[in-house]
Design an enzyme around this catalytic site. Structure first.
Site, PDB file in Angstrom:
ATOM      1  N   HIS A   5     -10.287 -17.056 -14.977  1.00 25.29           N
ATOM      2  CA  HIS A   5     -10.381 -15.767 -15.671  1.00 25.29           C
ATOM      3  C   HIS A   5     -11.826 -15.333 -15.916  1.00 25.29           C
ATOM      4  O   HIS A   5     -12.072 -14.442 -16.734  1.00 25.29           O
ATOM      5  CB  HIS A   5      -9.623 -15.788 -17.010  1.00 25.29           C
ATOM      6  CG  HIS A   5      -8.133 -15.849 -16.858  1.00 25.29           C
ATOM      7  ND1 HIS A   5      -7.469 -17.022 -16.631  1.00 25.29           N
ATOM      8  CD2 HIS A   5      -7.183 -14.881 -16.908  1.00 25.29           C
ATOM      9  CE1 HIS A   5      -6.162 -16.794 -16.550  1.00 25.29           C
ATOM     10  NE2 HIS A   5      -5.964 -15.499 -16.699  1.00 25.29           N
ATOM     11  N   GLU A  24       6.244 -14.422 -15.621  1.00 24.29           N
ATOM     12  CA  GLU A  24       5.839 -13.225 -16.363  1.00 24.29           C
ATOM     13  C   GLU A  24       5.784 -12.021 -15.438  1.00 24.29           C
ATOM     14  O   GLU A  24       4.876 -11.192 -15.510  1.00 24.29           O
ATOM     15  CB  GLU A  24       4.479 -13.434 -17.041  1.00 24.29           C
ATOM     16  CG  GLU A  24       4.506 -14.470 -18.148  1.00 24.29           C
ATOM     17  CD  GLU A  24       3.184 -14.520 -18.906  1.00 24.29           C
ATOM     18  OE1 GLU A  24       2.117 -14.393 -18.277  1.00 24.29           O
ATOM     19  OE2 GLU A  24       3.232 -14.670 -20.134  1.00 24.29           O
ATOM     20  N   GLU A  74       6.611  -7.367 -20.407  1.00 23.02           N
ATOM     21  CA  GLU A  74       5.455  -7.606 -21.252  1.00 23.02           C
ATOM     22  C   GLU A  74       4.789  -6.291 -21.657  1.00 23.02           C
ATOM     23  O   GLU A  74       4.675  -5.361 -20.845  1.00 23.02           O
ATOM     24  CB  GLU A  74       4.463  -8.497 -20.505  1.00 23.02           C
ATOM     25  CG  GLU A  74       3.256  -8.902 -21.323  1.00 23.02           C
ATOM     26  CD  GLU A  74       2.296  -9.781 -20.548  1.00 23.02           C
ATOM     27  OE1 GLU A  74       1.097  -9.783 -20.891  1.00 23.02           O
ATOM     28  OE2 GLU A  74       2.738 -10.460 -19.600  1.00 23.02           O
ATOM     29  N   CYS A 109       1.695  -5.657 -22.103  1.00 22.91           N
ATOM     30  CA  CYS A 109       0.551  -5.389 -21.221  1.00 22.91           C
ATOM     31  C   CYS A 109       1.004  -4.800 -19.891  1.00 22.91           C
ATOM     32  O   CYS A 109       0.303  -3.962 -19.307  1.00 22.91           O
ATOM     33  CB  CYS A 109      -0.232  -6.675 -20.957  1.00 22.91           C
ATOM     34  SG  CYS A 109      -1.263  -7.220 -22.342  1.00 22.91           S
ATOM     35  N   CYS A 125      -3.272 -11.094 -25.603  1.00 18.91           N
ATOM     36  CA  CYS A 125      -3.610  -9.973 -24.727  1.00 18.91           C
ATOM     37  C   CYS A 125      -2.893  -8.688 -25.134  1.00 18.91           C
ATOM     38  O   CYS A 125      -3.450  -7.592 -25.005  1.00 18.91           O
ATOM     39  CB  CYS A 125      -3.308 -10.319 -23.278  1.00 18.91           C
ATOM     40  SG  CYS A 125      -1.605 -10.858 -22.978  1.00 18.91           S
TER      41      CYS A 125
END
Length: 797
Positions: free
Chosen positions: A164, A319, A335, A337, A403
């Site tokens: 990341h 996810e 999700e 996000c 997040c």
């Protein structure tokens, strides 16, 4: 050397920015959004949410970032404090960057000297944490050779996997641009430029040829290019896209070259961020292959993988996206996000092509799946947003992986920027919300004032005030729900056709209302004070899913305007909604409740309750009134049952359990969890991946137990167990061994079994034993060496 004045430096910088913007405009999206800073929201729907984001959500996010050590990580990396890396994940830096972005947006609407000063303090910590060559990644700076296992032993080693490093930087670049635009200060922008120059020196063809494991930097680099005019940043964004694939993981969309991809696969946030970046790069480089690819993927999602709430990502294991038409409700991931990223992407698709279908998806996601992610009070959040619950879902104040809350802080202030778009001679009204907007149009300014109670009502009044008389097109979007289209494509449809026409008047005179590509177009010379009224009838609609969506067969969903409705426990008999059988022929009425959930229209209809009998039949009660609320307002009154898709057949519902021995038992276990209630809920599993399970994860290689304590001593002789096994992505497998024990006095004795203990997945495992009378039974379970185990259903006879 002569000193150059600060004023001259600033002048030269802004001169270069102006030249850059002219160059970018010549090769950019055909349609341009009216920026959120030019639109002031008023009214009772969006304005309070954005104010609450400033007053409640951003302060909470900053407070939690301090409490959890996210901010301290920068201070330690910068030498202000001592210690180890404070948080769980190496991507936790990104939460601070997102919050700065959101706070910067918010400052442009709510000037706040204290907040601005605090942002400067955070930026100072970030500046200190940045290494001399521009590298910034607090986990490695603090921990060195002991960095997180996802980070690898050296810089950029696991960029393509889980480090990341580039994901963090993408959010930093977005935050830096937002802060610069809000304040005019270069302190954060200079940090971002220094970082981007380092990244550009490391990555590229004939350099380090790899891609980000989590896409995001592409979006940030484009924003940095727009501000600085440095084309290296745009080229680098395109490199990070073009270097993906083939033969990489589907999870991060590296299985094919991006221009060869046709289907949405893998992690949904990664995917939608990538598609957003592709749209940006395509606009600025005039790359039709990118547009073709994301169009193909868009159709795959909208026609096969989109939830009726506009959520994306069916599977919790990755996810992300599952197979076509596989859209489970209670285990839906959706999700928060991913919903935000879906809005980003659809907005950019619209700016490429100007087709209302993208706004139909954007609006559905915005008002349903996305808004569900934050509580009405602004201080509690959802990570997944399922479409059904039996009480296991509850809003949280924060998450270890945070997040979603930090993403909410940056999204909500930007909502006004989605309302209007323009060309040189057109103004498009794409969303309806009470506001006043100042729009630059062909060297003239046009003020538009909207008065409306949308999304609760479909009446919109607009006042058009150009500085000077001007000929231009005003294009009023007619949403899909007002055109008898539930969604683009055939994934969902309204069960009936409402022929209530949309009406439009200009200065009191009716105009032609036949939509042109989804818009009503009014082309005239506009004068200050001209008034346009748009009236879109807003009846209650019933939706059916495509027959291929197995989960939704025999069920319907309810929609009014852009809002999807749900049945929730506080409003319905006995606090139960999973056992409802809805009467789709009942009269559905909408009634505004000003004191309920901050003021909402509720929908009332009729339904029966279903329950099982000991004879394994399902019987239904007399019809009774039920109440439905907007889906995005659920779980604001505590945990309990909820469902969006309402069964219209008793075979499609989840009936209340029959009063069996197991159903009446008290359940206990070696590890107490709320999910113990699943053991005797009598929900028949389709396979061993059922979400209605109790499991011991993450425990492994040890003995565990579950126990039924009966209401009274019972004579028993048979047990049936359905094991939970979520391979390949999950951590549970069928157990190594198990046995049944019964309570005798104060001891647990093994039963004298007549049949062997089978251990198989996707079916009941039955054992018969010599009849005995006891007050309790216990299952003793040996977990596998490297996995955990779980149980979906435990039947006693």
């Amino acid at each position: 050397m002569k000193k150059i004045s600060v004023a001259l430096i600033i002048f030269v910088f802004f001169l270069s920015i102006g030249s850059c913007q002219k160059q970018i405009k010549e090769n950019d999206y055909p349609l341009q959004p009216v920026p959120f800073t030019s639109v002031e929201l008023t009214g009772d729907f969006w304005a309070p949410k954005i104010q609450r984001n400033h007053d409640v959500t951003i302060p909470i996010a900053l407070k939690k970032s301090k409490e959890t050590g996210r901010i301290k990580n920068f201070k330690i990396a910068g030498g202000l404090e001592e210690g180890s890396f404070c948080t769980q994940y190496p991507f936790d830096d990104s939460d601070v960057f997102k919050i700065i972005e959101g706070a910067s947006y918010s400052l442009q609407m709510f000037p706040d000297q204290e907040l601005e000063a605090y942002l400067d303090t955070l930026i100072h910590y970030i500046d200190l944490a940045q290494e001399n060559d521009g590298y910034i990644y607090t986990n490695r700076t603090i921990m060195g050779d002991s960095a997180h296992e996802w980070a690898g032993d050296e810089r950029w080693e696991k960029t393509h996997d889980l480090s990341h490093e580039l994901y963090n930087l993408g959010h930093m670049y977005e935050g830096a641009v937002a802060h610069y635009r809000a304040t005019g200060k270069r302190n954060f922008l200079d940090i971002a430029i220094k970082s981007a120059n380092l990244v550009d020196s490391v990555f590229g063809y004939n350099k380090l040829e790899t891609y980000p494991g989590h896409q995001e930097i592409e979006i940030g680099l484009v924003k940095l290019y727009r501000v600085t005019g440095n084309k290296d940043y745009l080229d680098l964004a395109k490199f990070f896209l073009d270097v993906r694939g083939p033969d990489g993981p589907k999870y991060c969309q590296a299985h094919k070259k991006v221009t060869n991809q046709t289907k949405a696969v893998g992690h949904s946030v990664r995917a939608a961020y990538m598609y957003t970046g592709m749209a940006d790069v395509a606009a600025l480089t005039n790359d039709p292959e990118y547009v073709d690819a994301i169009n193909r993927i868009w159709k795959d999602i909208v026609h096969k993988k989109l939830y009726v709430t506009g959520g994306i990502g069916a599977s919790g294991g990755n996810e992300g996206f599952g197979d076509p038409y596989v859209l489970p409700n209670m285990s839906a991931y959706c999700e928060t996000c991913a919903s935000i990223a879906n809005v980003f992407w659809n907005h950019r698709m619209f700016m490429h092509e100007g087709e209302v279908k993208y706004y139909d998806v954007l609006e559905r996601t915005l008002y349903n799946a996305l808004l569900s992610g934050v509580s009405l009070s602004g201080n509690r959040f959802f990570y997944p947003n399922p479409l059904a619950s039996d009480g296991q879902h509850e809003r949280q104040e924060w998450f270890g992986c945070a997040c979603c809350p930090s993403n909410i802080t940056r999204f909500l202030p930007s909502v006004p920027g989605y309302i209007y778009s323009k060309t040189d001679n057109q103004i498009m009204v794409n969303l309806y919300a009470e506001n006043t907007a100042d729009i630059d149009l062909d060297e003239n300014k046009v003020e538009i004032e909207q008065k409306t109670d949308y999304p609760w009502e479909g009446k919109v009044d607009l006042t058009i005030n150009p500085d000077e008389e001007q000929q231009f097109e005003l294009r009023l979007r007619i949403p899909g729900w007002a055109r008898n289209e539930a969604v683009p494509g055939k994934l969902y449809r309204f069960t009936d056709s409402k022929n209530q026409p949309v009406e439009v008047t200009v200065n009191g005179e009716k105009v032609e209302t036949q939509p042109e590509d989804g818009y009503i177009v009014i082309d005239r010379k506009w004068r200050s004070g001209d008034k346009v009224s748009l009236d879109m009838p807003m009846p209650v609609r019933i939706i059916e899913a495509n027959e291929k969506v197995k989960e939704d067969r025999g069920k319907v969903a309810i929609q009014r305007g852009p809002i999807i409705y749900a049945a929730e426990w506080p409003d319905n008999p006995k606090g139960e909604v999973l056992n409802l059988v809805f009467d789709k022929n009942s009269k559905l009425t909408a009634d505004f409740k000003p004191d309920m959930l901050n003021g909402i229209p509720v929908i009332k209809g009729k339904a029966s309750r279903a329950e099982k009998t000991l004879e394994d039949e399902v019987v239904v009660s007399e019809k009774q009134e039920i109440t439905l609320i907007p889906y995005h307002t659920w779980a604001n009154r505590g945990a309990g049952e909820m469902r969006v898709w309402l069964p219209i057949e008793k075979e499609a519902t989840i009936p209340s359990p029959a009063p069996t021995i197991a159903a009446k038992s008290q359940i206990s276990a070696s590890t107490e969890k709320e999910s113990l209630r699943y053991l005797n809920d009598q929900i028949e599993p389709e396979n061993s991946t059922s979400p209605f399970n109790y499991n011991w994860w993450p425990a492994n290689n040890q003995t565990e137990w579950v126990q039924y304590t009966f209401e009274k001593p019972e004579k028993v002789s048979k047990v049936k167990v359905y094991w939970f096994d979520d391979r390949p992505d999950g951590g549970c497998r069928i157990p190594d061994s198990w046995e049944v024990r019964y309570k005798k006095s104060n001891n647990w004795e093994p039963v004298q079994n007549k049949t062997s203990y089978s251990i198989t997945k996707d079916e009941y495992n039955e054992v018969q034993f010599e009849p005995l009378t006891t007050s309790a039974l216990r299952l003793k379970v040996q977990l596998p060496e490297e996995h955990s185990s779980g149980i979906i259903e435990w039947i006693v006879e």
